[in-house]
Design a protein around this motif. Structure first.
Motif, PDB file in Angstrom:
ATOM      1  N   LYS A  25      20.545  19.299  22.853  1.00 28.00           N
ATOM      2  CA  LYS A  25      20.716  21.439  23.185  1.00 28.00           C
ATOM      3  C   LYS A  25      21.437  21.744  24.119  1.00 28.00           C
ATOM      4  O   LYS A  25      21.915  22.925  24.414  1.00 28.00           O
ATOM      5  N   THR A  26      21.689  21.505  25.211  1.00 23.13           N
ATOM      6  CA  THR A  26      23.398  21.848  25.912  1.00 23.13           C
ATOM      7  C   THR A  26      24.233  21.638  25.797  1.00 23.13           C
ATOM      8  O   THR A  26      25.056  22.078  26.695  1.00 23.13           O
ATOM      9  N   VAL A  27      24.847  19.955  25.295  1.00 20.87           N
ATOM     10  CA  VAL A  27      26.064  20.489  24.344  1.00 20.87           C
ATOM     11  C   VAL A  27      26.573  20.878  23.142  1.00 20.87           C
ATOM     12  O   VAL A  27      27.309  20.675  22.595  1.00 20.87           O
ATOM     13  N   LEU A  28      25.720  20.187  21.869  1.00 19.86           N
ATOM     14  CA  LEU A  28      26.122  20.153  20.725  1.00 19.86           C
ATOM     15  C   LEU A  28      26.211  21.404  19.788  1.00 19.86           C
ATOM     16  O   LEU A  28      26.321  21.911  19.166  1.00 19.86           O
ATOM     17  N   THR A  29      24.925  22.148  20.480  1.00 19.05           N
ATOM     18  CA  THR A  29      23.921  23.368  20.396  1.00 19.05           C
ATOM     19  C   THR A  29      24.821  24.543  20.609  1.00 19.05           C
ATOM     20  O   THR A  29      25.949  25.353  19.425  1.00 19.05           O
ATOM     21  N   PRO A  30      25.125  25.129  21.642  1.00 18.54           N
ATOM     22  CA  PRO A  30      26.484  25.752  21.813  1.00 18.54           C
ATOM     23  C   PRO A  30      28.236  25.759  20.644  1.00 18.54           C
ATOM     24  O   PRO A  30      28.606  26.258  20.242  1.00 18.54           O
ATOM     25  N   ALA A  31      28.248  24.316  20.323  1.00 16.68           N
ATOM     26  CA  ALA A  31      29.519  23.781  19.467  1.00 16.68           C
ATOM     27  C   ALA A  31      28.899  23.927  18.509  1.00 16.68           C
ATOM     28  O   ALA A  31      30.056  24.715  17.678  1.00 16.68           O
ATOM     29  N   ILE A  32      27.709  24.016  17.952  1.00 15.65           N
ATOM     30  CA  ILE A  32      27.717  24.357  16.657  1.00 15.65           C
ATOM     31  C   ILE A  32      27.552  25.902  16.171  1.00 15.65           C
ATOM     32  O   ILE A  32      28.172  26.337  15.078  1.00 15.65           O
ATOM     33  N   THR A  33      27.364  26.489  16.884  1.00 13.47           N
ATOM     34  CA  THR A  33      26.337  27.674  16.932  1.00 13.47           C
ATOM     35  C   THR A  33      27.588  29.115  17.786  1.00 13.47           C
ATOM     36  O   THR A  33      27.680  29.940  17.240  1.00 13.47           O
ATOM     37  N   TYR A  34      28.777  28.051  17.919  1.00  8.92           N
ATOM     38  CA  TYR A  34      29.451  29.078  18.949  1.00  8.92           C
ATOM     39  C   TYR A  34      29.896  29.841  17.377  1.00  8.92           C
ATOM     40  O   TYR A  34      30.566  29.679  16.081  1.00  8.92           O
ATOM     41  N   ALA A  35      30.395  31.043  17.779  1.00  3.70           N
ATOM     42  CA  ALA A  35      31.054  32.405  16.732  1.00  3.70           C
ATOM     43  C   ALA A  35      30.497  32.087  15.995  1.00  3.70           C
ATOM     44  O   ALA A  35      30.010  32.396  14.057  1.00  3.70           O
ATOM     45  N   PHE A  36      28.832  32.490  16.207  1.00  4.35           N
ATOM     46  CA  PHE A  36      27.208  32.771  14.575  1.00  4.35           C
ATOM     47  C   PHE A  36      27.577  33.443  13.929  1.00  4.35           C
ATOM     48  O   PHE A  36      27.171  33.624  13.022  1.00  4.35           O
ATOM     49  N   THR A  37      27.811  35.138  14.001  1.00  4.04           N
ATOM     50  CA  THR A  37      28.104  35.750  13.250  1.00  4.04           C
ATOM     51  C   THR A  37      28.984  35.635  12.265  1.00  4.04           C
ATOM     52  O   THR A  37      28.433  36.024  10.996  1.00  4.04           O
ATOM     53  N   VAL A  38      29.897  34.475  12.363  1.00  5.74           N
ATOM     54  CA  VAL A  38      30.703  34.502  11.351  1.00  5.74           C
ATOM     55  C   VAL A  38      29.686  32.817  10.334  1.00  5.74           C
ATOM     56  O   VAL A  38      30.052  33.377   9.143  1.00  5.74           O
ATOM     57  N   TRP A  39      28.965  32.591  11.476  1.00  3.05           N
ATOM     58  CA  TRP A  39      28.513  31.802  10.337  1.00  3.05           C
ATOM     59  C   TRP A  39      26.686  32.410   9.209  1.00  3.05           C
ATOM     60  O   TRP A  39      26.355  31.873   8.116  1.00  3.05           O
ATOM     61  N   ALA A  40      26.844  33.241   9.838  1.00  3.31           N
ATOM     62  CA  ALA A  40      25.770  33.673   9.406  1.00  3.31           C
ATOM     63  C   ALA A  40      26.141  35.144   7.505  1.00  3.31           C
ATOM     64  O   ALA A  40      25.081  34.729   7.461  1.00  3.31           O
ATOM     65  N   THR A  41      27.530  34.396   8.059  1.00  2.00           N
ATOM     66  CA  THR A  41      27.924  35.592   6.275  1.00  2.00           C
ATOM     67  C   THR A  41      28.231  33.663   5.793  1.00  2.00           C
ATOM     68  O   THR A  41      29.618  34.403   4.309  1.00  2.00           O
ATOM     69  N   ALA A  42      28.742  32.354   5.867  1.00  2.00           N
ATOM     70  CA  ALA A  42      29.217  31.775   5.733  1.00  2.00           C
ATOM     71  C   ALA A  42      28.266  31.608   4.384  1.00  2.00           C
ATOM     72  O   ALA A  42      27.024  31.668   3.804  1.00  2.00           O
ATOM     73  N   SER A  43      28.963  30.237   3.501  1.00  2.00           N
ATOM     74  CA  SER A  43      28.509  30.038   1.981  1.00  2.00           C
ATOM     75  C   SER A  43      27.464  29.721   2.640  1.00  2.00           C
ATOM     76  O   SER A  43      27.467  28.533   3.183  1.00  2.00           O
ATOM     77  N   PRO A  44      26.828  29.006   1.439  1.00  2.00           N
ATOM     78  CA  PRO A  44      25.543  27.715   1.591  1.00  2.00           C
ATOM     79  C   PRO A  44      26.029  26.440   1.909  1.00  2.00           C
ATOM     80  O   PRO A  44      25.467  25.846   2.251  1.00  2.00           O
ATOM     81  N   THR A  45      27.158  26.113   1.604  1.00  2.00           N
ATOM     82  CA  THR A  45      27.318  24.721   1.498  1.00  2.00           C
ATOM     83  C   THR A  45      28.003  24.195   2.777  1.00  2.00           C
ATOM     84  O   THR A  45      27.849  23.349   2.943  1.00  2.00           O
ATOM     85  N   HIS A  46      28.716  25.330   3.627  1.00  2.00           N
ATOM     86  CA  HIS A  46      29.233  25.051   4.794  1.00  2.00           C
ATOM     87  C   HIS A  46      27.348  25.268   5.930  1.00  2.00           C
ATOM     88  O   HIS A  46      27.820  24.415   6.152  1.00  2.00           O
ATOM     89  N   ILE A  47      27.034  25.616   5.850  1.00  2.00           N
ATOM     90  CA  ILE A  47      25.285  25.655   6.133  1.00  2.00           C
ATOM     91  C   ILE A  47      24.812  24.238   6.282  1.00  2.00           C
ATOM     92  O   ILE A  47      24.406  24.045   6.967  1.00  2.00           O
ATOM     93  N   LYS A  48      24.252  24.036   4.457  1.00  2.00           N
ATOM     94  CA  LYS A  48      24.622  22.630   4.387  1.00  2.00           C
ATOM     95  C   LYS A  48      24.837  21.427   5.561  1.00  2.00           C
ATOM     96  O   LYS A  48      24.262  20.629   5.681  1.00  2.00           O
ATOM     97  N   LYS A  49      26.518  21.378   5.682  1.00  2.00           N
ATOM     98  CA  LYS A  49      27.037  20.983   6.053  1.00  2.00           C
ATOM     99  C   LYS A  49      26.574  20.082   7.769  1.00  2.00           C
ATOM    100  O   LYS A  49      26.009  19.591   8.081  1.00  2.00           O
ATOM    101  N   LEU A  50      26.646  22.169   8.269  1.00  2.00           N
ATOM    102  CA  LEU A  50      26.001  21.929   9.886  1.00  2.00           C
ATOM    103  C   LEU A  50      24.363  21.501  10.116  1.00  2.00           C
ATOM    104  O   LEU A  50      23.978  20.930  10.748  1.00  2.00           O
TER     105      LEU A  50
END
Length: 126
Positions: A25-50
C-alpha cells in the motif's frame, strides 16, 4: 520496483503478511497509480496488465496459492481493485477540475471518453 521488493514479499519469510500488505500500500500502490487521470483513459489491455501485477503482488504478500480468487485477496487485504480505485479517483479529479483556477486544468474537465482521437483509418478494399 517489485523486483527489488520481491525477496521480502515472496515466501514464508520473516515478514508478517500484514506488513507485506502495508509495504504494498505504501510503496507499490503510489507507483502503479501515478498519473491516474491518464490510466482512466487507457486501453483495457494496459489496465489488465496493471491488475495482473496487483494480483501477483497481493497474492505474494498473503502467501496465497493460485487457486484463491482475486476477489478474496482484495477482501482479505482491504485493497480496492485497481480499476475501481482509478475510476473513483479520476471521477473526483474531473469533478474538482471545474472550479480550478488554472484554465488548462478546468478545460480538461470537458474530456469525453467516448470521443476517440487518433484512430487509424481503414483502407478501402481493392
Amino acid at each position: 520496483m517489485f523486483g527489488t521488493l520481491y525477496p521480502m514479499m515472496v515466501g514464508r519469510g520473516r515478514l508478517d503478511p500484514s506488513l507485506k500488505v502495508r509495504i504494498y500500500k505504501t510503496v507499490l500502490t503510489p507507483a502503479i497509480t501515478y498519473a491516474f487521470t491518464v490510466w482512466a483513459t487507457a486501453s483495457p489491455t494496459h489496465i489488465k496488465k496493471l491488475e495482473a501485477f496487483q494480483s501477483r503482488a497481493l497474492r505474494s504478500a498473503l502467501n496465497a496459492p493460485l487457486f484463491v480468487r482475486n476477489t478474496t485477496t482484495h477482501e482479505d487485504t482491504g485493497v480496492e481493485p485497481l480499476m475501481d480505485f482509478i475510476r473513483r479517483i479520476a471521477a473526483r479529479f474531473f469533478e474538482r477540475a471545474v472550479d480550478h483556477s488554472n484554465p488548462l486544468v478546468s478545460e480538461s474537465q470537458a474530456y469525453d471518453p467516448r470521443i476517440r482521437r487518433g484512430q487509424r483509418r481503414r483502407l478501402a478494399a481493392r
